[in-house]
Motif scaffolding. Structure first.
Motif, mmCIF file in Angstrom:
data_model
loop_
_atom_site.group_PDB
_atom_site.id
_atom_site.type_symbol
_atom_site.label_atom_id
_atom_site.label_comp_id
_atom_site.label_asym_id
_atom_site.label_seq_id
_atom_site.Cartn_x
_atom_site.Cartn_y
_atom_site.Cartn_z
ATOM 1 N N ARG A 67 0.807 -1.233 0.000
ATOM 2 C CA ARG A 67 0.000 0.000 0.000
ATOM 3 C C ARG A 67 0.831 1.268 0.000
ATOM 4 O O ARG A 67 0.332 2.324 -0.368
ATOM 5 N N HIS A 68 2.104 1.190 0.386
ATOM 6 C CA HIS A 68 2.954 2.373 0.358
ATOM 7 C C HIS A 68 3.269 2.797 -1.083
ATOM 8 O O HIS A 68 3.522 3.970 -1.343
ATOM 9 N N ALA A 69 3.227 1.846 -2.000
ATOM 10 C CA ALA A 69 3.490 2.142 -3.404
ATOM 11 C C ALA A 69 2.220 2.573 -4.136
ATOM 12 O O ALA A 69 2.275 3.398 -5.036
ATOM 13 N N SER A 70 1.078 1.994 -3.750
ATOM 14 C CA SER A 70 -0.199 2.353 -4.351
ATOM 15 C C SER A 70 -1.315 1.695 -3.540
ATOM 16 O O SER A 70 -1.156 0.563 -3.084
ATOM 17 N N VAL A 71 -2.439 2.375 -3.393
ATOM 18 C CA VAL A 71 -3.536 1.826 -2.595
ATOM 19 C C VAL A 71 -4.073 0.516 -3.163
ATOM 20 O O VAL A 71 -4.619 -0.295 -2.431
ATOM 21 N N GLN A 72 -3.885 0.289 -4.449
ATOM 22 C CA GLN A 72 -4.402 -0.952 -5.036
ATOM 23 C C GLN A 72 -3.663 -2.194 -4.547
ATOM 24 O O GLN A 72 -4.126 -3.307 -4.753
ATOM 25 N N PHE A 73 -2.515 -2.021 -3.885
ATOM 26 C CA PHE A 73 -1.742 -3.160 -3.400
ATOM 27 C C PHE A 73 -1.797 -3.282 -1.879
ATOM 28 O O PHE A 73 -0.917 -3.865 -1.257
ATOM 29 N N GLY A 74 -2.836 -2.750 -1.261
ATOM 30 C CA GLY A 74 -2.985 -2.820 0.185
ATOM 31 C C GLY A 74 -3.439 -4.186 0.658
ATOM 32 O O GLY A 74 -4.043 -4.968 -0.079
ATOM 33 N N GLY A 75 -3.135 -4.478 1.911
ATOM 34 C CA GLY A 75 -3.601 -5.717 2.545
ATOM 35 C C GLY A 75 -3.072 -6.970 1.868
ATOM 36 O O GLY A 75 -1.880 -7.084 1.586
ATOM 37 N N ASP A 76 -3.994 -7.896 1.575
ATOM 38 C CA ASP A 76 -3.587 -9.178 0.978
ATOM 39 C C ASP A 76 -3.297 -9.066 -0.516
ATOM 40 O O ASP A 76 -2.982 -10.059 -1.163
ATOM 41 N N ARG A 77 -3.372 -7.867 -1.078
ATOM 42 C CA ARG A 77 -3.066 -7.672 -2.499
ATOM 43 C C ARG A 77 -1.613 -7.255 -2.737
ATOM 44 O O ARG A 77 -1.221 -6.984 -3.862
ATOM 45 N N ASN A 121 9.117 -18.250 -8.461
ATOM 46 C CA ASN A 121 8.623 -18.588 -9.798
ATOM 47 C C ASN A 121 7.669 -17.495 -10.278
ATOM 48 O O ASN A 121 6.856 -16.985 -9.511
ATOM 49 N N ALA A 122 7.772 -17.155 -11.548
ATOM 50 C CA ALA A 122 6.897 -16.130 -12.125
ATOM 51 C C ALA A 122 5.486 -16.685 -12.270
ATOM 52 O O ALA A 122 5.288 -17.768 -12.811
ATOM 53 N N LEU A 123 4.518 -15.937 -11.762
ATOM 54 C CA LEU A 123 3.118 -16.349 -11.854
ATOM 55 C C LEU A 123 2.380 -15.623 -12.963
ATOM 56 O O LEU A 123 1.555 -16.199 -13.644
ATOM 57 N N ASP A 124 2.680 -14.324 -13.119
ATOM 58 C CA ASP A 124 1.912 -13.502 -14.043
ATOM 59 C C ASP A 124 2.737 -12.289 -14.446
ATOM 60 O O ASP A 124 3.424 -11.708 -13.614
ATOM 61 N N ARG A 125 2.678 -11.924 -15.716
ATOM 62 C CA ARG A 125 3.345 -10.711 -16.176
ATOM 63 C C ARG A 125 2.366 -9.557 -16.016
ATOM 64 O O ARG A 125 1.198 -9.666 -16.406
ATOM 65 N N ARG A 126 2.840 -8.442 -15.436
ATOM 66 C CA ARG A 126 1.972 -7.296 -15.188
ATOM 67 C C ARG A 126 2.706 -5.999 -15.445
ATOM 68 O O ARG A 126 3.930 -5.942 -15.412
ATOM 69 N N GLU A 127 1.907 -4.963 -15.667
ATOM 70 C CA GLU A 127 2.427 -3.608 -15.734
ATOM 71 C C GLU A 127 1.744 -2.851 -14.595
ATOM 72 O O GLU A 127 0.518 -2.882 -14.477
ATOM 73 N N ILE A 128 2.549 -2.224 -13.729
ATOM 74 C CA ILE A 128 1.988 -1.557 -12.560
ATOM 75 C C ILE A 128 2.427 -0.094 -12.519
ATOM 76 O O ILE A 128 3.491 0.260 -13.018
ATOM 77 N N TYR A 129 1.588 0.742 -11.925
ATOM 78 C CA TYR A 129 1.834 2.175 -11.787
ATOM 79 C C TYR A 129 1.970 2.450 -10.299
ATOM 80 O O TYR A 129 1.016 2.263 -9.533
ATOM 81 N N VAL A 130 3.159 2.844 -9.866
ATOM 82 C CA VAL A 130 3.449 2.948 -8.437
ATOM 83 C C VAL A 130 4.249 4.203 -8.113
ATOM 84 O O VAL A 130 4.864 4.809 -8.986
ATOM 85 N N GLN A 131 4.252 4.555 -6.826
ATOM 86 C CA GLN A 131 5.066 5.668 -6.336
ATOM 87 C C GLN A 131 6.456 5.149 -6.014
ATOM 88 O O GLN A 131 6.607 4.145 -5.322
ATOM 89 N N GLU A 132 7.463 5.833 -6.524
ATOM 90 C CA GLU A 132 8.843 5.429 -6.266
ATOM 91 C C GLU A 132 9.127 5.371 -4.769
ATOM 92 O O GLU A 132 9.788 4.455 -4.293
ATOM 93 N N ALA A 133 8.639 6.345 -4.014
ATOM 94 C CA ALA A 133 8.944 6.432 -2.586
ATOM 95 C C ALA A 133 8.369 5.258 -1.798
ATOM 96 O O ALA A 133 8.857 4.948 -0.721
ATOM 97 N N GLY A 134 7.358 4.591 -2.318
ATOM 98 C CA GLY A 134 6.736 3.488 -1.593
ATOM 99 C C GLY A 134 7.299 2.125 -1.905
ATOM 100 O O GLY A 134 6.917 1.132 -1.292
ATOM 101 N N LEU A 135 8.220 2.034 -2.866
ATOM 102 C CA LEU A 135 8.774 0.741 -3.241
ATOM 103 C C LEU A 135 9.771 0.260 -2.200
ATOM 104 O O LEU A 135 10.535 1.036 -1.646
ATOM 105 N N GLN A 136 9.761 -1.025 -1.952
ATOM 106 C CA GLN A 136 10.676 -1.631 -0.994
ATOM 107 C C GLN A 136 11.394 -2.778 -1.668
ATOM 108 O O GLN A 136 10.792 -3.560 -2.392
ATOM 109 N N ARG A 137 12.665 -2.867 -1.401
ATOM 110 C CA ARG A 137 13.453 -3.974 -1.920
ATOM 111 C C ARG A 137 13.018 -5.246 -1.208
ATOM 112 O O ARG A 137 12.867 -5.255 0.004
ATOM 113 N N ALA A 138 12.799 -6.311 -1.949
ATOM 114 C CA ALA A 138 12.445 -7.602 -1.349
ATOM 115 C C ALA A 138 13.680 -8.488 -1.348
ATOM 116 O O ALA A 138 14.538 -8.370 -2.226
ATOM 117 N N ALA A 139 13.745 -9.342 -0.369
ATOM 118 C CA ALA A 139 14.835 -10.320 -0.364
ATOM 119 C C ALA A 139 14.604 -11.245 -1.552
ATOM 120 O O ALA A 139 13.503 -11.756 -1.733
#
Length: 105
Positions: A23-33, A64-82
């Motif tokens: 959700r820090h990158a975009s409200v559409q990715f909040g919670g279990d999304r 493993n890759a599940l799905d190819r997507r194009e997403i629109y997000v805020q740079e400041a909300g992105l987090q590096r994942a392990a």
């Protein structure tokens, strides 16, 4: 959001980076999304200040890759994942010849 979570601010992710998008990158990715996302392309399309279009793959917990997507997000909300653990497949042992599999003379 802590200072450690803001590691992308002012930086654009590169292809190959693995991000945790929530959700820090975009409200559409909040919670279990929320999702783990491997970047394959960063668009140069003009956007609002601080926002970017990313193309990549949604990853499962094993990487493993599940799905190819194009997403629109805020740079400041992105987090590096392990990055997911790399698993090396061990070669299977060669099948042993049995008496039934050999030719009788």
């Amino acid at each position: 959001m802590t200072a450690g979570d803001r590691q992308w601010y002012g930086m654009i992710p590169k292809p190959g980076d693995v991000l945790y998008v929530n959700r820090h990158a975009s409200v559409q990715f909040g919670g279990d999304r929320a999702l783990t996302f491997r970047v394959i392309k960063v668009s140069d399309q003009p956007t609002y200040y601080g926002w970017i279009w990313l193309t990549g793959y949604v990853l499962d917990p094993k990487g493993n890759a599940l799905d190819r997507r194009e997403i629109y997000v805020q740079e400041a909300g992105l987090q590096r994942a392990a990055p997911p653990p790399v698993t090396v497949r061990q070669p299977r042992p060669a099948a042993r010849a049995t008496a039934r599999n050999t030719l009788r003379r």
